[in-house]
Design an enzyme around this catalytic site. Structure first.
Site, PDB file in Angstrom:
ATOM      1  N   LEU A  16     -71.946  37.752 -13.219  1.00 51.71           N
ATOM      2  CA  LEU A  16     -71.272  36.340 -12.644  1.00 51.71           C
ATOM      3  C   LEU A  16     -70.474  35.498 -13.843  1.00 51.71           C
ATOM      4  CD1 LEU A  16     -73.395  34.425 -10.143  1.00 51.71           C
ATOM      5  CD2 LEU A  16     -70.928  35.158  -9.954  1.00 51.71           C
ATOM      6  N   ASP A  72     -77.936  36.980 -23.744  1.00 50.91           N
ATOM      7  CA  ASP A  72     -77.349  35.527 -23.728  1.00 50.91           C
ATOM      8  C   ASP A  72     -78.036  34.606 -24.314  1.00 50.91           C
ATOM      9  OD1 ASP A  72     -76.002  35.784 -21.086  1.00 50.91           O
ATOM     10  OD2 ASP A  72     -77.713  36.021 -19.875  1.00 50.91           O
ATOM     11  N   LYS A 187     -63.398  34.087   0.125  1.00 44.30           N
ATOM     12  CA  LYS A 187     -64.452  34.060   1.192  1.00 44.30           C
ATOM     13  C   LYS A 187     -65.598  33.221   0.744  1.00 44.30           C
ATOM     14  CE  LYS A 187     -63.586  35.402   5.062  1.00 44.30           C
ATOM     15  NZ  LYS A 187     -62.508  34.949   5.821  1.00 44.30           N
ATOM     16  N   GLY A 359     -77.383  50.225 -36.218  1.00 44.83           N
ATOM     17  CA  GLY A 359     -77.695  51.369 -35.407  1.00 44.83           C
ATOM     18  C   GLY A 359     -78.866  52.016 -35.649  1.00 44.83           C
ATOM     19  N   CYS A 386     -76.389  46.282 -41.940  1.00 41.71           N
ATOM     20  CA  CYS A 386     -77.728  46.953 -41.711  1.00 41.71           C
ATOM     21  C   CYS A 386     -77.512  48.379 -41.902  1.00 41.71           C
ATOM     22  CB  CYS A 386     -78.408  46.391 -40.368  1.00 41.71           C
ATOM     23  SG  CYS A 386     -79.991  46.703 -40.423  1.00 41.71           S
ATOM     24  N   GLY A 388     -74.889  50.075 -41.412  1.00 40.41           N
ATOM     25  CA  GLY A 388     -73.690  50.156 -42.080  1.00 40.41           C
ATOM     26  C   GLY A 388     -73.835  50.101 -43.665  1.00 40.41           C
ATOM     27  N   HIS A 516     -78.427  40.863 -40.539  1.00 31.37           N
ATOM     28  CA  HIS A 516     -77.388  40.971 -39.431  1.00 31.37           C
ATOM     29  C   HIS A 516     -76.653  39.389 -39.164  1.00 31.37           C
ATOM     30  CE1 HIS A 516     -78.266  44.581 -37.380  1.00 31.37           C
ATOM     31  NE2 HIS A 516     -79.714  44.563 -37.646  1.00 31.37           N
ATOM     32  N   GLU A 518     -74.065  38.783 -37.879  1.00 33.84           N
ATOM     33  CA  GLU A 518     -73.392  38.353 -36.844  1.00 33.84           C
ATOM     34  C   GLU A 518     -74.151  37.396 -35.773  1.00 33.84           C
ATOM     35  OE1 GLU A 518     -74.738  41.364 -37.515  1.00 33.84           O
ATOM     36  OE2 GLU A 518     -75.491  42.558 -35.897  1.00 33.84           O
TER      37      GLU A 518
END
Ligand code: GLN
Length: 543
Positions: A16, A72, A187, A359, A386, A388, A516, A518
Site C-alpha cells: 500500500l 522500511d 469502491k 552483492g 562494497c 563494487g 554502504h 547509501e
C-alpha cells in the site's frame, strides 16, 4: 513530555505504501517541533531480514548498531533524518525466541506460558523499550502485513492492550480504495470490511487514510465516516503520487497534522513545511537529466521489482541528482550480457556515471569486472559500493598489476592472488558454519588520508564512519603492489588493518568504499560519495 504512540495498520492489500505514509506522518510531527522515532513490526518468523534473499523481500537495511532490518527502516531514516536502532525492527521470530528462552530460564515462575497473554506482553515490552532508548516525543509503530492476516493478530492485540494500560496511543488505519476498470468508480467496501475486522478484535481506528489511484471525494469520505464510526475530518485521502517525497505535503493539506495533534490535545503550528515545499517545487521544475547506470546481476528476479532490492542506492542517486539540479535517470544493466558478448560494453558510453552496488556470489561477476574495466579505460565516473569496490580492486590487480588470475576468495578460493580475502579470525567462524558471526555489520570508523579525493568529498574530515555488511576485505599482502601501480587507499580502519576507501587519482572520478554510504543519504542531505559521482557525471555530460 510523556511518550505518545501512533499505531499504523494496513487494510485490503499489501504494498500500500504504508511505510511512506508512516514516514510522512513522522516528518509532519517532526516539522511541528517534536522528536519522532519509528518502529517497524514484521510478522514473519525470521529473526531478522539478514537471512532473506533481497529478490524475495527487498533490500536488507543495515542500522548503525548492526541490525539487518526491513527496508522500511531506510524510508523512516531518510524522511525523519534520524538513526534508528535494530531494536526498532521487531519480528515474530524475536518475540517467540525471547519468550521460549525466558521459559527455559524459569522466568515465568512455574506458570503455563501461553500465546495470550505472554506473546503480546513481550511485544509491548519491546515497543516500550525501543521508545525508551529513543526518548522521542512520538513513537510510530507500523504493523506490517494486512489486517485479517493470522500472523499480525498478536501485534494488533498488543497495541490494543497498550491503550487499556494507560499508554497515550492512537490508531491510524491505511487501506486501499480500488477503482475497478469496468465500473470506473471508487469502491470503499473492502476498506469498510478491513475496519470491521479491526473492530472485531477491539480496535477502533482514530484516523483513516485511503490510498487510491485518484483522490477520494467527499461523498465517499462521508460514507466511510458514517459506516465506520469516525468523524469526517478523520477520513483522509492519499492518492498515488509521482514522487513519494510529496506525500507529507499532500497529507498535511488533507489536514492530517491538525487532526493528529488534536487527538493528543496539542496545538498546530502553521507554515512548518516551507523547506520541504521549496525542495518539492524545485524538483518539479528541473529539466536537465543525468543518466546513471547500475551494473548488477539481475536474472533471478521474476516478478519482483528490482527497485526494492536496491532502494537505498536508488534514493541516494536521486537525492544527489536533485541537489545538483538534475533529473536522475536510473537504468539497470545486467552484467551477464557482457560475459557472453563483450562487444556490448560500448553500450556503457551512454551513461554519465556508473555504479556497481553491493552483492554476494559469483553470478555476473566477470561481467561486472569487464564493466569496471571499461569505466576505468574510458574515464566514465565510477562508484563502487562494497562488492563494487572489491571487484574494482580485482580488475586493477589483473589488468594493471599483471596478477592474471587475481580474484576474491568468495568466488575463487584457490586463486593464486587472493586480493580480496577473508580475515583469519572470520575464517574460523565460517569453518564452524557460524555464518551469523562472520559479517562485519553496522557502523565502523575510518581514518581518511589527507589530500585525497575522498577526504575532499567528506569536507576534509579525517574521521568518518559508515555502515558495513560484508565478510571479505582487501588482503593486506596486496596493498603495496596496488599502491605502487597507482591505486590510492584513501581511508582505512583506525588501526590501518582494513582498507575502507580507494580511489584512482588519474581518473575524473573513480572511487570505492567497503562501506554502504547509501544507508546514510538523506532527502535534503545527499551523501558526499553520491554527490561526487553526480557532479562528475554532470561534468562528463558537459564535455
Ligand atoms: N560479498 C562481499 C563480501 O561479503 C560484498 C558484500 C556486499 O557487497 N555487501 O564481502
Amino acid at each position: 513530555m510523556k511518550t505518545r504512540y501512533i499505531a499504523v495498520t494496513g487494510g485490503v492489500i499489501s504494498g500500500l505504501g504504508k511505510g511512506v505514509v508512516t514516514s510522512s506522518l513522522g516528518y509532519l510531527l517532526k516539522a511541528q517541533g517534536y522528536s519522532v522515532t519509528s518502529i517497524k513490526i514484521d510478522p514473519y518468523i525470521n529473526v531478522d531480514a539478514g537471512t532473506m534473499r533481497p529478490t524475495e523481500h527487498g533490500e536488507v537495511f543495515v542500522t548503525y548498531d548492526g541490525g539487518e532490518t526491513d527496508q522500511d527502516m531506510g524510508t523512516y531514516e531518510r524522511f525523519l533524518d534520524v538513526e534508528l536502532s535494530k531494536k526498532n525492527n521487531i519480528t515474530t521470530g524475536q518475540i517467540y525466541r525471547t519468550v521460549i528462552e525466558k521459559e527455559r530460564n524459569l522466568e515465568y515462575g512455574g506458570k503455563t506460558v501461553e500465546v495470550i497473554p505472554h506473546i503480546p506482553q513481550e511485544i509491548k515490552r519491546r515497543i516500550r523499550e525501543a521508545a525508551n532508548i529513543s526518548k522521542a516525543d512520538f513513537v510510530l509503530i507500523e504493523i506490517g502485513g494486512t489486517v485479517g492476516d493470522y500472523q499480525s493478530v498478536l501485534f494488533l492485540e498488543a497495541v490494543r492492550e497498550m491503550r487499556l494500560e494507560g499508554d497515550d496511543i492512537i490508531y491510524v488505519h491505511v487501506a486501499y480504495l480500488p477503482i475497478p476498470d469496468n465500473l470506473g468508480e471508487m469502491k470503499t467496501k473492502p476498506a469498510q470490511h478491513s475496519i470491521r475486522e479491526l473492530n472485531e478484535i477491539g480496535l477502533q481506528p482514530d484516523i483513516f487514510i485511503g490510498r487510491s489511484e485518484k483522490p477520494m471525494d467527499d461523498a465517499r469520505k462521508e460514507k466511510i465516516s458514517f459506516i465506520c464510526n469516525m468523524k469526517k475530518d478523520c477520513i483522509l485521502s492519499a492518492p498515488d503520487l509521482n514522487n513519494i517525497y510529496e506525500e507529507p505535503i499532500v497529507l498535511d493539506d488533507e489536514g492530517l497534522t491538525r487532526t493528529l495533534l488534536k487527538k493528543f490535545s496539542l496545538t498546530y503550528k502553521e507554515n512548518t513545511l516551507k523547506e520541504w515545499k521549496r525542495f518539492i517545487s524545485k524538483i518539479k521544475n528541473l529539466n536537465k537529466k543525468i543518466k546513471i547506470g547500475i551494473v548488477g546481476k539481475y536474472f533471478d528476479i521474476g516478478d519482483f521489482s528490482l527497485e526494492d532490492s536496491y532502494v537505498s542506492v536508488i534514493e541516494s542517486i536521486k537525492h544527489a541528482a536533485w541537489h545538483n539540479d538534475h533529473i536522475p535517470v536510473i537504468k539497470w544493466i545486467d552484467s551477464k550480457i557482457f560475459e557472453n558478448n563483450p562487444g556490448k560494453l560500448n553500450s556503457l558510453d551512454e551513461f554519465n556515471g556508473l555504479i556497481v552496488p553491493g552483492g554476494f556470489g559469483k553470478s555476473g561477476v566477470e561481467g561486472k569486472i569487464l564493466a569496471i574495466k571499461y569505466a576505468r579505460e574510458n574515464n566514465i565516473p565510477y562508484l563502487g559500493l562494497c562488492y563494487g569496490m572489491q571487484l574494482a580492486i580485482v580488475e586493477y590487480a589483473r589488468n594493471i598489476c599483471g596478477l592474471k588470475d587475481a580474484h576474491t576468495t568468495e568466488i575463487n578460493p584457490k586463486t593464486k592472488h587472493p586480493v580480496i580475502d577473508i580475515l583469519p579470525e572470520q575464517k574460523k567462524n565460517i569453518e564452524n558454519s557460524n555464518y551469523g558471526a562472520t559479517m562485519r555489520l553496522g557502523d565502523y570508523k575510518a581514518k581518511l588520508k589527507k589530500n585525497t579525493k575522498i577526504w575532499e568529498l567528506y569536507g576534509k574530515k579525517e574521521d568518518v564512519s559508515e555502515r558495513h555488511r560484508h565478510r571479505y576485505e582487501v588482503n593486506p599482502k596486496y596493498i603495496n603492489i596496488l599502491e605502487e601501480k597507482g591505486m590510492v587507499f584513501s581511508g582505512s580502519s583506525p588501526d590501518r588493518r582494513l582498507m575502507e576507501f580507494m580511489e584512482l587519482p588519474g581518473q575524473k572520478y573513480f572511487v570505492g568504499t567497503q562501506g554502504h554510504p547509501e544507508f546514510k543519504s538523506r532527502v535534503l542531505k545527499p551523501h558526499p560519495m553520491f554527490n561526487g559521482l553526480v557532479k562528475a557525471a554532470i561534468n562528463k555530460k558537459a564535455r
